[in-house]
Design an enzyme around this catalytic site. Structure first.
Site, PDB file in Angstrom:
ATOM      1  N   HIS A 123      -3.277 -11.026  -6.604  1.00 57.17           N
ATOM      2  CA  HIS A 123      -3.650 -10.571  -5.259  1.00 57.17           C
ATOM      3  C   HIS A 123      -4.101 -11.763  -4.415  1.00 57.17           C
ATOM      4  O   HIS A 123      -3.709 -11.899  -3.254  1.00 57.17           O
ATOM      5  CB  HIS A 123      -4.811  -9.570  -5.323  1.00 57.17           C
ATOM      6  CG  HIS A 123      -4.489  -8.254  -5.967  1.00 57.17           C
ATOM      7  ND1 HIS A 123      -5.258  -7.697  -6.955  1.00 57.17           N
ATOM      8  CD2 HIS A 123      -3.485  -7.364  -5.744  1.00 57.17           C
ATOM      9  CE1 HIS A 123      -4.770  -6.521  -7.308  1.00 57.17           C
ATOM     10  NE2 HIS A 123      -3.678  -6.288  -6.600  1.00 57.17           N
ATOM     11  N   LYS A 175      -6.225   7.928  -7.831  1.00 59.00           N
ATOM     12  CA  LYS A 175      -5.895   7.201  -9.059  1.00 59.00           C
ATOM     13  C   LYS A 175      -7.058   7.072 -10.027  1.00 59.00           C
ATOM     14  O   LYS A 175      -6.937   6.393 -11.028  1.00 59.00           O
ATOM     15  CB  LYS A 175      -5.427   5.781  -8.695  1.00 59.00           C
ATOM     16  CG  LYS A 175      -4.056   5.716  -8.058  1.00 59.00           C
ATOM     17  CD  LYS A 175      -3.656   4.282  -7.856  1.00 59.00           C
ATOM     18  CE  LYS A 175      -2.270   4.159  -7.249  1.00 59.00           C
ATOM     19  NZ  LYS A 175      -1.958   2.765  -6.928  1.00 59.00           N
TER      20      LYS A 175
HETATM   21  P1  ADP Z   1      -1.558  -0.345  -4.984  1.00 56.08           P
HETATM   22  O1  ADP Z   1      -2.266   0.682  -5.823  1.00 56.08           O
HETATM   23  O2  ADP Z   1      -1.581  -0.073  -3.523  1.00 56.08           O
HETATM   24  O3  ADP Z   1      -0.200  -0.768  -5.473  1.00 56.08           O
HETATM   25  P2  ADP Z   1      -2.594  -2.802  -6.012  1.00 56.08           P
HETATM   26  O4  ADP Z   1      -3.999  -3.288  -5.891  1.00 56.08           O
HETATM   27  O5  ADP Z   1      -2.106  -2.515  -7.380  1.00 56.08           O
HETATM   28  O6  ADP Z   1      -2.534  -1.570  -5.071  1.00 56.08           O
HETATM   29  O7  ADP Z   1      -1.620  -3.815  -5.303  1.00 56.08           O
HETATM   30  C1  ADP Z   1      -1.693  -4.095  -3.938  1.00 56.08           C
HETATM   31  C2  ADP Z   1      -0.467  -4.883  -3.552  1.00 56.08           C
HETATM   32  O8  ADP Z   1      -0.487  -6.128  -4.227  1.00 56.08           O
HETATM   33  C3  ADP Z   1       0.861  -4.227  -3.930  1.00 56.08           C
HETATM   34  O9  ADP Z   1       1.811  -4.561  -2.941  1.00 56.08           O
HETATM   35  C4  ADP Z   1       1.214  -4.873  -5.242  1.00 56.08           C
HETATM   36  O10 ADP Z   1       2.619  -4.891  -5.444  1.00 56.08           O
HETATM   37  C5  ADP Z   1       0.682  -6.276  -5.002  1.00 56.08           C
HETATM   38  N1  ADP Z   1       0.342  -6.963  -6.249  1.00 56.08           N
HETATM   39  C6  ADP Z   1      -0.372  -6.512  -7.288  1.00 56.08           C
HETATM   40  N2  ADP Z   1      -0.463  -7.431  -8.269  1.00 56.08           N
HETATM   41  C7  ADP Z   1       0.229  -8.516  -7.819  1.00 56.08           C
HETATM   42  C8  ADP Z   1       0.566  -9.785  -8.373  1.00 56.08           C
HETATM   43  N3  ADP Z   1       0.192 -10.143  -9.604  1.00 56.08           N
HETATM   44  N4  ADP Z   1       1.293 -10.620  -7.623  1.00 56.08           N
HETATM   45  C9  ADP Z   1       1.711 -10.250  -6.393  1.00 56.08           C
HETATM   46  N5  ADP Z   1       1.463  -9.074  -5.829  1.00 56.08           N
HETATM   47  C10 ADP Z   1       0.738  -8.203  -6.520  1.00 56.08           C
END
Ligand code: ADP
Length: 160
Positions: free
Chosen positions: A17, A41
Site C-alpha cells: 500500500h 468484511k
Molecule cells: P480493498 O478491500 O478495497 O481491496 P485493500 O486494503 O485490500 O482494500 O487494498 C486497497 C487497494 O490497494 C486495492 O486497489 C488493492 O488492489 C491495492 N493493494 C493491496 N495490496 C497491494 C500491494 N501489495 N501492492 C499494490 N497494491 C495493493
C-alpha cells in the site's frame, strides 16, 4: 490542485500500500488515503485503528493525508473535490474486480477517473490477508509491514 483518493480497507496497511501511496504522491498535488468504514468484511482492526496506522506512516509525506469514509466512494471523492481514484494492481487476479469497480464508479460519476498503479515487483505477492495469516501463526512480517503495524499485529494476536 490535483487531488487523488486512495481508498481501501487497509486492514492493516502494508508496504505494498505504501509503495502505491508514494507513487501517487509524485503524480498528484494531494493524496488522501481513505480507510473504508463500511465494508462487510469483519476487519481485524477497527476503522480508528486502521486510520491511526495509516496516519502514522504517511506523516512524513508532505502531500499525503489519512481519512476514513463511509458510503459511496464517488460521493466522498466529490466531497473532497478530488479528480481521481487510485487503486493498486498486483496481478491479473486483481484485474477483474478492479475493472468492474472502476467501470461502475464511472457509471456513477463520469467526471472521476480511476488510475491504477503497479507496486514494486517484490510487493506483488503481498496482501493484508496474507500478512494477518502469517502474524497470526507467529511468523515474521517485518519485511512486509512497518514496525508500528507489526507491533499492532502482535498486540492484536496476543489478546485473542
Ligand atoms: P480493498 O478491500 O478495497 O481491496 P485493500 O486494503 O485490500 O482494500 O487494498 C486497497 C487497494 O490497494 C486495492 O486497489 C488493492 O488492489 C491495492 N493493494 C493491496 N495490496 C497491494 C500491494 N501489495 N501492492 C499494490 N497494491 C495493493
Amino acid at each position: 490542485m490535483r487531488t487523488a483518493i486512495y481508498p481501501g480497507s487497509f486492514d492493516p496497511l502494508t508496504n505494498g500500500h505504501l509503495d502505491v501511496v508514494q507513487r501517487a504522491a509524485k503524480l498528484f498535488d494531494r493524496v488522501i488515503v481513505a480507510v473504508a468504514r463500511n465494508e462487510g468484511k469483519k476487519p481485524l482492526f477497527s476503522h480508528q485503528e486502521r486510520l491511526e496506522l495509516v496516519r502514522q506512516e504517511v506523516a512524513g509525506l508532505g502531500n499525503v493525508e489519512a481519512d476514513t469514509f463511509e458510503g459511496l466512494l464517488v460521493d466522498y471523492v466529490e466531497h473532497k473535490q478530488a479528480q481521481a481514484i487510485v487503486r493498486g494492481l498486483r496481478a491479473v487476479s486483481d484485474f477483474e474486480f478492479e475493472f468492474q469497480l472502476a467501470l461502475m464508479n464511472r457509471k456513477l460519476n463520469e467526471r472521476i477517473e480511476t488510475i491504477f498503479m503497479m507496486p514494486k515487483d517484490t510487493y506483488t505477492f503481498l496482501s493484508s490477508r496474507i500478512v494477518k495469516e502469517i502474524a497470526h501463526l507467529g511468523g515474521d512480517v517485518s519485511a512486509f509491514v512497518r514496525p508500528n503495524v507489526q507491533a499492532a499485529l502482535r498486540r492484536k494476536f496476543q489478546s485473542v
